[in-house]
Design an enzyme around this catalytic site. Structure first.
Site, PDB file in Angstrom:
ATOM      1  N   ASN A  10       0.853  -1.190   0.000  1.00 27.64           N
ATOM      2  CA  ASN A  10       0.000   0.000   0.000  1.00 27.64           C
ATOM      3  C   ASN A  10       0.889   1.241   0.000  1.00 27.64           C
ATOM      4  OD1 ASN A  10      -1.844   2.024   0.443  1.00 27.64           O
ATOM      5  ND2 ASN A  10      -2.397   1.375   2.526  1.00 27.64           N
ATOM      6  N   LYS A  12       0.000   4.234  -0.235  1.00 26.17           N
ATOM      7  CA  LYS A  12      -0.686   5.367   0.403  1.00 26.17           C
ATOM      8  C   LYS A  12      -0.568   6.620  -0.473  1.00 26.17           C
ATOM      9  CE  LYS A  12      -0.215   3.160   4.843  1.00 26.17           C
ATOM     10  NZ  LYS A  12      -0.059   3.298   6.308  1.00 26.17           N
ATOM     11  N   HIS A  96      -9.517   0.789   4.975  1.00 21.61           N
ATOM     12  CA  HIS A  96      -8.243   1.009   5.661  1.00 21.61           C
ATOM     13  C   HIS A  96      -8.469   1.905   6.878  1.00 21.61           C
ATOM     14  CE1 HIS A  96      -4.145   2.248   6.537  1.00 21.61           C
ATOM     15  NE2 HIS A  96      -3.761   1.175   5.861  1.00 21.61           N
ATOM     16  N   GLU A  98      -6.929   4.280   8.128  1.00 15.15           N
ATOM     17  CA  GLU A  98      -6.754   5.718   7.920  1.00 15.15           C
ATOM     18  C   GLU A  98      -8.041   6.340   7.398  1.00 15.15           C
ATOM     19  OE1 GLU A  98      -2.031   5.015   7.246  1.00 15.15           O
ATOM     20  OE2 GLU A  98      -3.298   5.344   5.479  1.00 15.15           O
ATOM     21  N   GLU A 166      -5.028  -5.232  10.576  1.00 15.09           N
ATOM     22  CA  GLU A 166      -4.029  -4.190  10.820  1.00 15.09           C
ATOM     23  C   GLU A 166      -4.320  -3.500  12.143  1.00 15.09           C
ATOM     24  OE1 GLU A 166      -2.051  -2.614   7.029  1.00 15.09           O
ATOM     25  OE2 GLU A 166      -4.027  -1.716   7.051  1.00 15.09           O
ATOM     26  N   GLY A 172       2.630   2.285  10.876  1.00 12.14           N
ATOM     27  CA  GLY A 172       3.524   3.428  10.723  1.00 12.14           C
ATOM     28  C   GLY A 172       4.157   3.907  12.020  1.00 12.14           C
ATOM     29  N   SER A 212       3.599  -2.049  10.303  1.00 18.21           N
ATOM     30  CA  SER A 212       5.059  -1.967  10.459  1.00 18.21           C
ATOM     31  C   SER A 212       5.781  -3.264  10.084  1.00 18.21           C
ATOM     32  CB  SER A 212       5.428  -1.520  11.881  1.00 18.21           C
ATOM     33  OG  SER A 212       4.924  -0.218  12.132  1.00 18.21           O
TER      34      SER A 212
END
Length: 254
Positions: A10, A12, A96, A98, A166, A172, A212
Site C-alpha cells: 500500500n 498510500k 483502511h 486511515e 491491521e 507506521g 510496520s
C-alpha cells in the site's frame, strides 16, 4: 487446500511519476518466488494506476486504495468501482484504518463498499483492526468481529476477499504486533468466520497482517499458522519489499 501467500504493498499518498517509475523498475528486476507460491499486489495512488498497470511485470497485480460505495455520478472527487474495472484494475483496498479514522468511514459504509466492489467484479482487500485504546480495554476481538460482521452481513461469496488485520497502533508507528499477538487475532478471526459464515470460508479465506511489517520481521510473522501474508505500508516503497515477498518461502518449506 493451502492458502496462497499474499503480499500487498500500500503506497498510500506518496510518490511522483519519477519515483513511481523507479519503484516499478526495482520490482520488475526482482527475483521473487513464482506466482504459485505468492500473489503480489501493489496499490499506488489513483493518478498513477495507469502508469503502474502499463509498466509493471505481468505476474504482479495492481490495486486501487479505495473506491466509491455505489455507481458513479454526481460524486465529485470519487472514483467508482466501474471505472477501476474499465481500466482493468483487478483489486481494491477498502476500509483502511486511515479512512475509517480520518474520513469517518463506518463499519456499515465499508461493508456496503465491499459488497458493491465485489458485485462489479473487483477483488477486495478488506481491512480490520483495533486502536491501542481498544486493545488495552480488552475489546480487540469485539471490534474486529464487528468490522468483519458488517462485511459478512452483505457478502455471500468470499472467494475474492482477502482480510487484512491491521492493528491501528502498529501502522507506521514502528510498533509491531508480536508474531504471537498477530497469530492470536488471525486464529480468532478464522474461528469467527467458521462460526458465523462457514467452515469453508474460514479455511480458504486469506487473512494477512499489516502494521510496520519490514524485512527484519516478515519471516517470523509469515511463519505463523494463520498469517497468510502481509499488507505492507512504508516498506513497500523501498527495496526491502522484495525481501518481504520472499518471506512467502517460509510457508513453502513449512
Amino acid at each position: 487446500m493451502a492458502r496462497k501467500f499474499f503480499v500487498g504493498g500500500n503506497w498510500k499518498c506518496n510518490g511522483t511519476a519519477e519515483e513511481v517509475k523507479k519503484i516499478v523498475n526495482t520490482l520488475n528486476e526482482a527475483q521473487v518466488p513464482s506466482q504459485d507460491v505468492v500473489e503480489v499486489v501493489v496499490s499506488p495512488p489513483y493518478v498513477f494506476l495507469p502508469l503502474v498497470k502499463s509498466t509493471l511485470r505481468s505476474d504482479f497485480h495492481v490495486a486501487a486504495q479505495n473506491c466509491w460505495v455505489k455507481k458513479g455520478g454526481a460524486f465529485t472527487g470519487e472514483v467508482s468501482a466501474e471505472m477501476l474495472v474499465n481500466l482493468d484494475i483487478p483489486w481494491v483496498i477498502l476500509g483502511h484504518s486511515e479512512r475509517r479514522a480520518l474520513l469517518n468511514e463506518s463499519n456499515e459504509f465499508v461493508g456496503d463498499k465491499v459488497a458493491y466492489a465485489l458485485a462489479q467484479g473487483l477483488k477486495v482487500i478488506a481491512c480490520v483492526g483495533e486502536t491501542l485504546e481498544q486493545r488495552e480495554a480488552g475489546s480487540t476481538m469485539d471490534v474486529v468481529a464487528a468490522q468483519t460482521k458488517a462485511i459478512a452481513d452483505r457478502v455471500s461469496n468470499w472467494s475474492n476477499v482477502v482480510i487484512a488485520y491491521e492493528p491501528v497502533w502498529a501502522i507506521g508507528t514502528g510498533k509491531v504486533a508480536s508474531p504471537a499477538q498477530a497469530q492470536e487475532v488471525h486464529d480468532e478471526l478464522r474461528k469467527w468466520l467458521a462460526k458465523n459464515v462457514s467452515d469453508d470460508v474460514s479455511a480458504t479465506t486469506r487473512i494477512i497482517y499489516g502494521g510496520s511489517v519490514n524485512g527484519g520481521n516478515c519471516k517470523e510473522l509469515g511463519g505463523q499458522a494463520d498469517v497468510d501474508g502481509f499488507l505492507v505500508g512504508g516498506a513497500s516503497l523501498k527495496p526491502e519489499f522484495i525481501d518481504i515477498i520472499k518471506a512467502a518461502e517460509v510457508k513453502k518449506s513449512a
